[in-house]
Design a protein around this motif. Sequence first.
Motif, PDB file in Angstrom:
ATOM      1  N   ALA A 167       1.242  -8.856   2.601  1.00 46.78           N
ATOM      2  CA  ALA A 167       0.109  -7.950   2.471  1.00 46.78           C
ATOM      3  C   ALA A 167       0.534  -6.528   2.775  1.00 46.78           C
ATOM      4  CB  ALA A 167      -1.022  -8.377   3.399  1.00 46.78           C
ATOM      5  N   THR A 168       1.413  -6.344   3.738  1.00 49.85           N
ATOM      6  CA  THR A 168       1.908  -5.022   4.085  1.00 49.85           C
ATOM      7  C   THR A 168       2.771  -4.460   2.961  1.00 49.85           C
ATOM      8  OG1 THR A 168       1.911  -5.631   6.409  1.00 49.85           O
ATOM      9  CG2 THR A 168       3.185  -3.705   5.820  1.00 49.85           C
ATOM     10  N   LEU A 169       3.564  -5.321   2.327  1.00 46.25           N
ATOM     11  CA  LEU A 169       4.442  -4.870   1.253  1.00 46.25           C
ATOM     12  C   LEU A 169       3.669  -4.371   0.044  1.00 46.25           C
ATOM     13  CD1 LEU A 169       7.185  -7.654   1.362  1.00 46.25           C
ATOM     14  CD2 LEU A 169       7.437  -5.274   2.031  1.00 46.25           C
ATOM     15  N   SER A 170       2.432  -4.796  -0.108  1.00 43.90           N
ATOM     16  CA  SER A 170       1.667  -4.379  -1.270  1.00 43.90           C
ATOM     17  C   SER A 170       0.927  -3.069  -1.021  1.00 43.90           C
ATOM     18  CB  SER A 170       0.671  -5.476  -1.659  1.00 43.90           C
ATOM     19  OG  SER A 170      -0.276  -5.641  -0.626  1.00 43.90           O
ATOM     20  N   GLY A 171       1.344  -2.301  -0.036  1.00 46.57           N
ATOM     21  CA  GLY A 171       0.705  -1.041   0.309  1.00 46.57           C
ATOM     22  C   GLY A 171       0.990   0.053  -0.704  1.00 46.57           C
ATOM     23  N   PRO A 172       0.611   1.277  -0.393  1.00 47.45           N
ATOM     24  CA  PRO A 172       0.789   2.402  -1.305  1.00 47.45           C
ATOM     25  C   PRO A 172       2.250   2.610  -1.692  1.00 47.45           C
ATOM     26  CG  PRO A 172      -0.534   3.018   0.610  1.00 47.45           C
ATOM     27  CD  PRO A 172       0.009   1.651   0.861  1.00 47.45           C
ATOM     28  N   ALA A 173       2.462   3.205  -2.867  1.00 54.13           N
ATOM     29  CA  ALA A 173       3.815   3.407  -3.391  1.00 54.13           C
ATOM     30  C   ALA A 173       4.650   4.306  -2.484  1.00 54.13           C
ATOM     31  CB  ALA A 173       3.750   3.988  -4.791  1.00 54.13           C
ATOM     32  N   LEU A 174       4.019   5.190  -1.758  1.00 57.07           N
ATOM     33  CA  LEU A 174       4.750   6.101  -0.875  1.00 57.07           C
ATOM     34  C   LEU A 174       4.933   5.530   0.520  1.00 57.07           C
ATOM     35  CD1 LEU A 174       3.055   9.479  -1.849  1.00 57.07           C
ATOM     36  CD2 LEU A 174       5.280   8.624  -2.586  1.00 57.07           C
ATOM     37  N   ALA A 175       4.602   4.270   0.704  1.00 57.08           N
ATOM     38  CA  ALA A 175       4.669   3.670   2.036  1.00 57.08           C
ATOM     39  C   ALA A 175       6.065   3.159   2.349  1.00 57.08           C
ATOM     40  CB  ALA A 175       3.663   2.542   2.159  1.00 57.08           C
ATOM     41  N   GLU A 176       6.430   3.305   3.587  1.00 51.30           N
ATOM     42  CA  GLU A 176       7.632   2.675   4.127  1.00 51.30           C
ATOM     43  C   GLU A 176       7.156   1.465   4.909  1.00 51.30           C
ATOM     44  OE1 GLU A 176       9.539   5.517   6.653  1.00 51.30           O
ATOM     45  OE2 GLU A 176      10.325   6.653   4.963  1.00 51.30           O
ATOM     46  N   VAL A 177       7.680   0.314   4.599  1.00 53.10           N
ATOM     47  CA  VAL A 177       7.349  -0.895   5.341  1.00 53.10           C
ATOM     48  C   VAL A 177       8.417  -1.075   6.408  1.00 53.10           C
ATOM     49  CG1 VAL A 177       7.020  -3.383   5.216  1.00 53.10           C
ATOM     50  CG2 VAL A 177       6.219  -1.917   3.349  1.00 53.10           C
ATOM     51  N   ILE A 178       7.988  -1.304   7.630  1.00 56.14           N
ATOM     52  CA  ILE A 178       8.909  -1.423   8.752  1.00 56.14           C
ATOM     53  C   ILE A 178       8.726  -2.798   9.384  1.00 56.14           C
ATOM     54  CG2 ILE A 178       9.554  -0.456  10.990  1.00 56.14           C
ATOM     55  CD1 ILE A 178       8.357   2.220   9.879  1.00 56.14           C
ATOM     56  N   THR A 179       9.826  -3.498   9.549  1.00 57.10           N
ATOM     57  CA  THR A 179       9.811  -4.791  10.231  1.00 57.10           C
ATOM     58  C   THR A 179      10.755  -4.713  11.417  1.00 57.10           C
ATOM     59  OG1 THR A 179      11.552  -5.701   8.829  1.00 57.10           O
ATOM     60  CG2 THR A 179       9.285  -6.050   8.111  1.00 57.10           C
ATOM     61  N   SER A 238       5.477  -5.742  12.360  1.00 55.67           N
ATOM     62  CA  SER A 238       5.557  -5.106  11.046  1.00 55.67           C
ATOM     63  C   SER A 238       4.381  -4.152  10.878  1.00 55.67           C
ATOM     64  CB  SER A 238       5.570  -6.149   9.927  1.00 55.67           C
ATOM     65  OG  SER A 238       4.369  -6.876   9.918  1.00 55.67           O
ATOM     66  N   PHE A 239       4.631  -3.075  10.153  1.00 53.71           N
ATOM     67  CA  PHE A 239       3.595  -2.095   9.827  1.00 53.71           C
ATOM     68  C   PHE A 239       4.133  -1.214   8.712  1.00 53.71           C
ATOM     69  CE2 PHE A 239       6.248  -0.149  12.991  1.00 53.71           C
ATOM     70  CZ  PHE A 239       6.283   1.200  12.715  1.00 53.71           C
ATOM     71  N   ALA A 240       3.263  -0.400   8.138  1.00 51.40           N
ATOM     72  CA  ALA A 240       3.663   0.508   7.061  1.00 51.40           C
ATOM     73  C   ALA A 240       3.283   1.927   7.440  1.00 51.40           C
ATOM     74  CB  ALA A 240       2.998   0.112   5.752  1.00 51.40           C
ATOM     75  N   ILE A 241       4.095   2.866   6.981  1.00 47.25           N
ATOM     76  CA  ILE A 241       3.779   4.283   7.140  1.00 47.25           C
ATOM     77  C   ILE A 241       3.575   4.846   5.746  1.00 47.25           C
ATOM     78  CG2 ILE A 241       4.603   6.542   7.859  1.00 47.25           C
ATOM     79  CD1 ILE A 241       6.163   5.179  10.088  1.00 47.25           C
ATOM     80  N   ASP A 242       2.357   5.283   5.472  1.00 53.00           N
ATOM     81  CA  ASP A 242       2.019   5.902   4.194  1.00 53.00           C
ATOM     82  C   ASP A 242       2.369   7.385   4.295  1.00 53.00           C
ATOM     83  OD1 ASP A 242       0.891   7.003   1.937  1.00 53.00           O
ATOM     84  OD2 ASP A 242      -1.087   6.118   2.251  1.00 53.00           O
ATOM     85  N   ARG A 243       3.452   7.777   3.628  1.00 52.89           N
ATOM     86  CA  ARG A 243       3.927   9.158   3.718  1.00 52.89           C
ATOM     87  C   ARG A 243       2.896  10.170   3.218  1.00 52.89           C
ATOM     88  NH1 ARG A 243       8.815  10.928   4.282  1.00 52.89           N
ATOM     89  NH2 ARG A 243      10.456   9.572   5.005  1.00 52.89           N
TER      90      ARG A 243
END
Length: 111
Positions: free
Chosen positions: A6-18, A27-32
């Motif tokens: 679900a995290t991987l399907s985030g915005p195109a500018l997102a960095e997924v961090i595990t 795990s979390f995502a940073i939407d640049r």
Amino acid sequence: MAALCATLSGPALAEVITCDLSGVPVSFAIDRSQFAPAQDAGDPPRRRVTTVQMGDAQFPAEPILMGDVRGFWAEGLGGSDAMLVIQGDGSAVYANSRAGERLTGNCTVIQ
């Protein structure tokens, strides 16, 4: 695994961090795009938010992006403040000062 997908399907500018912090998966995502400057000086400040999956817990946090340092800050976890700081080499420290919790480990940024 479902949370990571679900995290991987985030915005195109997102960095997924595990991360693996002392055996706890995080795990979390940073939407640049949340860090882009306002298009107009009169625009209100933007709220930066990410959802952190930490073990079985899930909670909102404010992402951190400063050069090659990443992480998050979360308020209200049982009346505490928690912070994760990830250095450019992937080494990470998570601290929850009120609970006296400190975890270390490594994180991977998927861009």
